[in-house]
Design a protein around this motif. Structure first.
Motif, short mmCIF file in Angstrom:
data_model
loop_
_atom_site.label_atom_id
_atom_site.label_comp_id
_atom_site.label_asym_id
_atom_site.label_seq_id
_atom_site.Cartn_x
_atom_site.Cartn_y
_atom_site.Cartn_z
N LEU A 1 0.94 -1.32 -0.06
CA LEU A 1 0.27 0.10 0.13
C LEU A 1 0.78 1.44 -0.13
O LEU A 1 0.39 2.25 -0.41
CB LEU A 1 -1.01 0.00 1.15
N ARG A 2 1.84 1.15 0.46
CA ARG A 2 2.72 2.38 0.74
C ARG A 2 3.45 2.40 -0.54
O ARG A 2 3.55 3.91 -1.22
CB ARG A 2 3.97 2.30 1.73
N LYS A 3 3.77 1.61 -1.29
CA LYS A 3 4.34 1.65 -2.74
C LYS A 3 3.47 2.30 -3.62
O LYS A 3 3.41 3.06 -4.53
CB LYS A 3 4.84 0.30 -3.17
N ARG A 4 2.05 1.80 -3.39
CA ARG A 4 0.83 2.33 -4.21
C ARG A 4 0.85 3.96 -4.21
O ARG A 4 0.66 4.71 -4.92
CB ARG A 4 -0.45 1.63 -4.03
N ARG A 5 0.82 4.18 -2.84
CA ARG A 5 0.80 5.77 -2.66
C ARG A 5 2.00 6.72 -3.21
O ARG A 5 1.58 7.48 -3.67
CB ARG A 5 0.69 5.98 -0.94
N ALA A 6 3.15 6.09 -2.88
CA ALA A 6 4.13 6.63 -3.66
C ALA A 6 4.11 6.76 -5.24
O ALA A 6 4.22 7.82 -6.00
CB ALA A 6 5.55 5.95 -3.40
N ILE A 7 3.45 5.77 -5.95
CA ILE A 7 3.17 5.97 -7.34
C ILE A 7 2.22 6.93 -7.53
O ILE A 7 2.18 7.65 -8.59
CB ILE A 7 2.79 4.45 -8.11
N PHE A 8 1.13 7.09 -6.69
CA PHE A 8 0.04 8.06 -6.93
C PHE A 8 0.33 9.37 -6.98
O PHE A 8 -0.08 10.50 -7.59
CB PHE A 8 -1.03 7.65 -5.81
N TYR A 9 1.57 9.58 -6.20
CA TYR A 9 2.01 11.17 -6.35
C TYR A 9 2.38 11.44 -7.77
O TYR A 9 2.72 12.78 -7.96
CB TYR A 9 3.10 11.20 -5.51
N HIS A 10 2.62 10.59 -8.58
CA HIS A 10 2.89 10.80 -10.07
C HIS A 10 1.75 10.98 -10.89
O HIS A 10 1.31 10.22 -11.63
CB HIS A 10 3.90 9.76 -10.54
N GLN A 11 0.64 11.88 -10.29
CA GLN A 11 -0.58 12.10 -10.94
C GLN A 11 -0.69 12.33 -12.50
O GLN A 11 -1.50 11.57 -13.15
CB GLN A 11 -1.24 13.40 -10.08
#
Length: 642
Positions: free
Chosen positions: A582-592
């Protein structure tokens, strides 16, 4: 490399290529370590043919292809013209195909492609260049195609035909269903073909739905045919073409009927061929450690057994009896393989301090390492190794991130306009933002972005990257934006790698003196940036190799969003808990800007975060099926020795 003619009857052995007739293969093929070596060899055959015709005072009639596959061939022909005096005065060319409708002035036209890569740089008579016209009227199209074939016939037919192959098995634009005796004609493009072309057109909706193509029958009349195939994406269709039945579902399979055809492959494109993937099914083989690992993973998949459940009978029944003779019983082999695979798993990617590291993938010392993660685009780091990235920071290592390119071309115009208009609302008198908005609103077709737009798009990617690295706990001072010059063209087509690019990478390595380097080893990147970025790193490593601090630097390669390492190739597997996923997913989401309909989706319609999670889960499942622990996800790495 020695010059040679790659004919079926007179093939010469060379260290860089390999060919071995097997009962599975129905088309002559040669595998090269890389596409450059293969392309040079093909260019030499073409040059030899041209010169042999010149001696006889004859015309040389060439059938030529477009796409990424033949680019290096054309580069080598241009080099031979400039440096060795190779003349094209006696050459007449016929190109395979063209999009329809398509104006020849468009950067997407094959007319433009051929002149950009070949014709503008050699001494060919313009009247000897024949490329299907994408502007012929629909009323004239049928007769035009008949006349194209007749003109080839009037010249005595094609002496040589260069081909690529699409993932549908098409040659030229002969899509599945094409008749073996078809001539030049108009054709509707397969959806998959249009998907593959979408990157260069900046969206599938901009890819033409039709094309003009030489037919299968036209191609097969060539006296000599060479087909080029590079990369993992072509491996499956290459196997079907070379080893499968002749079928209209795979138009390239018709080439099995030609008596002088050779497929030129690189390692990646050959991986599904039986003699490459499972050589023990072909004949005697030398059982190296790597091949043993590959065979056991394959055997487990075939038998649906874990490693420790394999029996002598399993080995004997599946072409691996010689392995038993070499290694002893199945029990001995199984234990050895199980331990090898188990030792790739570590929750300490930077090495576990104060621990026995003799069976761990990384060293225990130094306890705190300097780590340099290279990311070709500004999101590859978190997409491909976000969990490992997070673990390295958490375990106290000094982590540096190097974004090799700005990634500006991957920001859509509507995304950039949104940001520009927000800035305009806040600073109404900003002249530069006025130029950005004007540039975006006036952009049409193939026009490249103005410099101000490229700058804004680059800043969007940069700030997204900072958001992700801050979330993972990396200080801003450890985040480096290299903006390698090869990328900054404003178009899909990039410049060749240069000394400047290599020096920028080398300078950062020299500055940080890392104990670990992580780099993208994914050569199947659809627009080639990963490969160029990796080449820059490899060249920098060679340059810095004599320096003492490099003795302590280990290099780990991760795969990008497109593929994962095969289990037998993995040297380090880093497990992730559900929380870390889930943390990895959140990090990817910053690249909106790269979410929700990203511009360079490739042939996979899933979003990058979905691909990453499913790929990491699949790797964990494969490990578990082989008898290892059951993890939520695993990120995989292969060590590179320089």
């Amino acid at each position: 490399m020695k010059n040679q003619t790659l004919t079926k009857t007179s093939i010469k052995h060379q260290p860089s290529g390999q060919f071995e007739e097997t009962r599975f293969e129905k088309i002559h093929n040669i595998v090269f370590a890389n596409s450059v070596n293969g392309s040079i060899c093909v260019a030499q055959e073409i040059a030899d043919l041209i010169k042999s015709k010149q001696v006889k005072n004859e015309l040389c009639i060439l059938g030529l292809a477009t796409g990424s596959s033949p680019i290096k061939v054309y580069e080598e022909l241009v080099r031979m013209h400039n440096e060795e005096g190779l003349s094209f005065k006696n050459v007449v060319t016929f190109n395979l195909d063209e999009y329809y409708p398509m104006d020849k002035s468009s950067v997407h036209s094959y007319y433009y492609f051929m002149h950009q890569h070949l014709f503008n740089h050699i001494d060919i008579d313009p009247e000897n260049i024949n490329i299907p016209s994408g502007t012929i009227s629909t009323e004239e199209l049928h007769q035009y195609c008949i006349d194209y074939d007749l003109k080839i016939k009037e010249y005595g037919g094609l002496d040589f035909q260069l081909l690529g192959i699409g993932r549908t098995g098409h040659i030229g634009f002969n899509e599945p269903g094409s008749h073996y005796n078809s001539g030049t004609r108009s054709i509707t493009l397969d959806h998959l073909t249009r998907v593959d072309a979408a990157t260069s057109f900046l969206g599938i909706d901009k890819v033409p739905k039709k094309a003009i193509t030489m037919g299968i029958g036209t191609v097969k009349k060539a006296k000599r045919i060479i087909l080029l195939a590079w990369g993992h994406n072509k491996a499956s269709i290459v196997k079907k073409t070379i080893e499968g039945d002749i079928t209209p579902d795979v138009p390239a399979s018709y080439l099995q009927e030609h008596n002088n055809v050779t497929f030129i492959l690189n390692d990646e494109a050959s991986q599904e061929l039986t003699r490459i993937k499972t050589p023990w099914l072909v004949g005697p083989c030398i059982w190296s450690d790597q091949l043993i690992s590959k065979a056991i993973v394959w055997l487990c998949d075939l038998t649906k057994k874990s490693i420790l459940k394999l029996t002598d009978k399993d080995y004997n029944d599946n072409g691996m009896s010689s392995l038993l003779v070499q290694e002893g019983s199945a029990y001995d082999i199984n234990i050895k393989m199980f331990n090898k695979l188990q030792h790739t798993i570590t929750g300490w990617p930077g090495g576990k301090p104060d621990a026995d590291d003799s069976s761990r993938p990384e060293r225990a010392n130094p306890h705190k390492k300097r780590v340099l993660i290279f990311s070709p685009h500004p999101d590859d780091d978190v997409i491909s190794m976000g969990g490992t990235f997070d673990r390295l920071v958490e375990q106290g290592h000094e982590v540096h991130i190097a974004y090799q390119t700005s990634g500006n071309i991957a920001v859509s115009d509507h995304e950039a306009l949104k940001y520009a208009e927000v800035i305009k609302d806040m600073t109404p008198n900003d002249v530069e933002i006025d130029l950005v908005i004007k540039g975006l609103n006036s952009k049409k077709g193939d026009i490249e972005d103005v410099i101000e737009v490229r700058k804004l798009k680059g800043l969007i990617r940069k700030r997204e990257s900072f958001a992700a690295t801050r979330f993972l706990g990396v200080p801003d001072k450890n985040v480096h934006f290299l903006n390698l010059p090869f990328y900054e063209t404003g178009t899909i087509k990039k410049n060749p790698i240069s000394k400047v690019d290599i020096d920028i990478v080398a300078d950062l390595i020299s500055e940080t003196k890392p104990h670990q380097i992580y780099a993208a080893g994914d050569l199947a990147d659809p627009h080639g940036t990963h490969k160029v970025c990796l080449d820059a790193i490899f060249a920098a490593l060679e340059k810095l190799k004599p320096n003492g601090y490099m003795d302590d630097c280990w290099v780990w390669l991760y795969r990008g969003a497109w593929h994962e390492w095969d289990i037998d190739q993995i040297d380090m597997a880093v497990p992730m808990s559900p929380d870390q996923v889930l943390r990895k997913r959140r990090a990817i989401f910053y690249h909106q800007s790269q979410k929700d309909g990203v511009m360079f989706q490739g042939n996979d319609t899933r979003e990058f975060w979905v691909r990453a999670e499913e790929r990491n889960n699949e790797t964990a499942v494969k490990y578990h099926q082989l008898g290892l622990a059951d993890y939520a996800a695993l990120e995989a790495f292969k060590r590179y020795y320089y």
